[in-house]
Design an enzyme around this catalytic site. Sequence first.
Site: not given
Length: 449
Positions: A122, A162
């Site tokens: 991430k 995201d």
Amino acid sequence: MQEFMRMCVECNPGETEFLQAVSEVAESVKPVLDRHPEYRKAKILERMVEPERLISFRVPWVDDGGEVQVNRGYRIQMNGAIGPYKGGFRFHPSVNASILKFLAFEQVYKNALTTLPMGGGKGGANFDPKGKSDLEVMRFCQSFMNELFRHLGPNTDVPAGDIGVGAREIGYLFGAYKKLKNEFTGVLTGKRREWGGSLIRPEATGYGSVYFAAEMLATRDQTLEGKVCLVSGSGNVAQFTVEKLIEMGARAVTLSDSSGYIFDEKGIDRAKLDYVMHLKNVERGRIKEYADRYPEAVYTPRDPSADFNPLWNYKADCAFPSATQNEINAKDAANLVNNGVYVVSEGANMPTVPEGVDLFLEHKILYGPGKAANAGGVSVSGLEMSQNSLRMSWTREEVDGHLHRIMKDIHKACVEAAESYGTPGNYVSGANIAGFEKVARAMLDQGVI
Ligand code: NDP
Ligand code: 2IT
């Protein structure tokens, strides 16, 4: 386990979100470690909580007024045991190492559940795209990639979107990577269709979360037809959750953003959803404007001093939290249960606080945790990688068919793992155990590395 958590707290001081995510997984997998002493001996869990690599870097850029701005960028390469690191970028002022480590940690198990060969990662930055011009966003993305490109690659690390990172940002990031590497390759997913993107990727997380809810309901011989649904957020995940709910004959009655929420008792129909998509994706407006346009809807601004969110306090059947972490606190969870909600499918990552999760489990509601319920997005990202490697693009029907099958398989894997470890109907332990076992086996096979 207590000793393990004590060590985690000591090594990751103040990282509350990360410790929250670790503690849930550790609790779920304890019986797996008891059954498999070889995992304990190889210190699999201890290795899993340490990122393989954590990159933090300066992102300087020049705003439209000619001022120099500085942000902090990150990429967490959490676990590459079953494939290249894979996971989104988040651009939001709240971004810090703890939030990205929790997201990267969850991503490892989520990606394992998809059945596709993807490790977990991430990244992101404490940059707020809200209120920035397209040119400012472009300059920021170029500066971000200027550092990060050397750590990425189609067989190394493949980021995606995201919160705050959609098709516009992916475009600028891809353009910068391509220029720096002089290489047109599938290094990011969520690309636009015309230059390597997959059909259904924008829809995938929302659709997947609804497919997962439908699978949970099927265990009680029910469908989504006629169900009243509370949805939070109004971004990518929320929009396509509502789209699939409409298609399945359910009635979504709420949407929100960080300023407040709307309640539309009649339901958000196709025309209203088209309006929201234009408002959010093109005009970059606020959800408040929905109530100006449709007077039958009521807008309630967010009250930062309130100890609960009234969005979760309506009579309904299902809830689809699709905004951000810890958006359902203990009181919200109690309100949901008291209002008769018996299905919760998490489009967002870790949207429910641990006390809320315990309450859902205690009341035996059909509760699909994020790492299972929202895995549709990264699944279609995996399918985008496959199409890029093959230099092919599949039809809408083909990709949606794969997505639907993957969500059914994830549901089945959760049910079977929960049963095998004596917690039938518990999708939290099911998802954690099924994801953990796959990664643990791979780590064991590959030695201490
Ligand atoms: P978007 O940026 O498209 O939308 C985010 C939405 O959530 C916006 O409505 C935003 O409101 C709201 N929101 C964000 N932060 C907060 C906050 N701190 N408080 C209140 N509201 C907030 O993001 P996505 O729809 O892509 O992501 C939503 C959730 O889904 C996240 O948890 C993400 O991690 C998760 N997710 C996303 C996937 C994807 O494929 N995109 C895949 C799997 C999970 P505002 O505009 O006011 O900030
Ligand atoms: O949380 C997530 O799964 C995502 N933001 C999507 C990740 C991806 O690589 O598609």
